[in-house]
Design a protein around this motif. Structure first.
Motif, short mmCIF file in Angstrom:
data_model
loop_
_atom_site.label_atom_id
_atom_site.label_comp_id
_atom_site.label_asym_id
_atom_site.label_seq_id
_atom_site.Cartn_x
_atom_site.Cartn_y
_atom_site.Cartn_z
N VAL A 107 0.82 -1.21 0.00
CA VAL A 107 0.00 0.00 0.00
C VAL A 107 0.86 1.27 0.00
O VAL A 107 0.42 2.32 -0.47
CB VAL A 107 -1.01 0.02 1.17
N SER A 108 2.09 1.17 0.49
CA SER A 108 2.99 2.32 0.49
C SER A 108 3.62 2.57 -0.88
O SER A 108 4.19 3.63 -1.12
CB SER A 108 4.11 2.10 1.51
N CYS A 109 3.49 1.63 -1.80
CA CYS A 109 4.08 1.74 -3.13
C CYS A 109 3.20 2.61 -4.03
O CYS A 109 1.97 2.45 -4.05
CB CYS A 109 4.22 0.33 -3.73
N PHE A 110 3.82 3.47 -4.79
CA PHE A 110 3.06 4.36 -5.67
C PHE A 110 2.25 3.59 -6.72
O PHE A 110 1.23 4.07 -7.20
CB PHE A 110 4.00 5.37 -6.35
N ARG A 111 2.66 2.36 -7.04
CA ARG A 111 1.95 1.57 -8.05
C ARG A 111 0.66 0.95 -7.51
O ARG A 111 -0.20 0.57 -8.30
CB ARG A 111 2.86 0.48 -8.61
N HIS A 112 0.52 0.83 -6.20
CA HIS A 112 -0.68 0.20 -5.65
C HIS A 112 -1.93 0.92 -6.15
O HIS A 112 -2.84 0.29 -6.70
CB HIS A 112 -0.63 0.18 -4.12
N LEU A 113 -1.98 2.23 -5.98
CA LEU A 113 -3.14 3.00 -6.43
C LEU A 113 -3.20 3.12 -7.95
O LEU A 113 -4.28 3.06 -8.54
CB LEU A 113 -3.15 4.39 -5.79
#
Length: 190
Positions: free
Chosen positions: A178-184
């Motif tokens: 969830v902290s990864c920019f790719r999650h969203l």
């Protein structure tokens, strides 16, 4: 600084793969076959090894055209086991040829491999909300089910761990932290 899943930061090739491909819902049969082959070759190895040889694999396996790979004969098999640019595991090479044949059977039965494989997730990615790599499973009950079905159909090198890696790579599950920019970003593609 952009935060990404920390498994992906070892070099520029891994970063590019993480940022552009991993976890993106994939519905192109030829690309699904490519990941299917590469995940099978990864069994027991690191993804970095496979990724480093990906272009060589593309050349050796006719750009992962399942029709061409399914028709490989003994001469082509022998060429492949002599190709220093790929992973020269005899069992995995034989499994790749077998799996291409099984892949075509699935396409014929379901209309596409995409329809078959995505039916296991009701055609919608599973979005996980993991906060650390320790939470990422190596396999799940769903990957157990898919693995068993593939084995029943005659596929090889399709254990549950290989299948879960395939699900992650092809976006059937979003396992970006969830902290990864790719999650969203990946969720926005759904």
């Amino acid at each position: 600084m952009t935060e990404r899943c920390n498994w992906s930061t070892s070099n520029s090739l891994m970063i590019k793969y993480h940022d552009e491909e991993w976890g993106v819902p994939l519905h192109d049969d030829q690309k699904l076959f490519e990941f299917f082959v590469l995940e099978g070759f990864q069994a027991g190895l690191s993804w970095q090894i496979v990724l480093n040889k990906r272009e060589n694999f593309r050349k050796a396996f006719d750009n992962f055209d399942p029709v061409k790979v399914a028709a490989y004969d003994e001469k082509k098999y022998n060429e492949l086991i002599s190709d220093a640019g790929i992973i020269r595991n005899k069992a995995k090479i034989a499994a790749c040829i077998n799996n291409a044949q099984r892949f075509l059977e699935v396409q014929k039965e379901f209309g596409s491999f995409d329809k078959y494989i995505w039916s296991f997730v009701d055609y919608k990615p599973i979005v996980n909300k993991f906060t650390s790599l320790d939470q990422l499973p190596a396999k799940t009950p769903l990957s157990d089910t898919i693995s068993a079905d593939l084995k029943k159909r005659g596929f090889k090198f399709v254990g549950s761990t290989v299948i879960y890696a395939h699900m992650q790579a092809t976006g059937m599950v979003n396992d970006h932290l969830v902290s990864c920019f790719r999650h969203l970003e990946v969720n926005d593609l759904i």
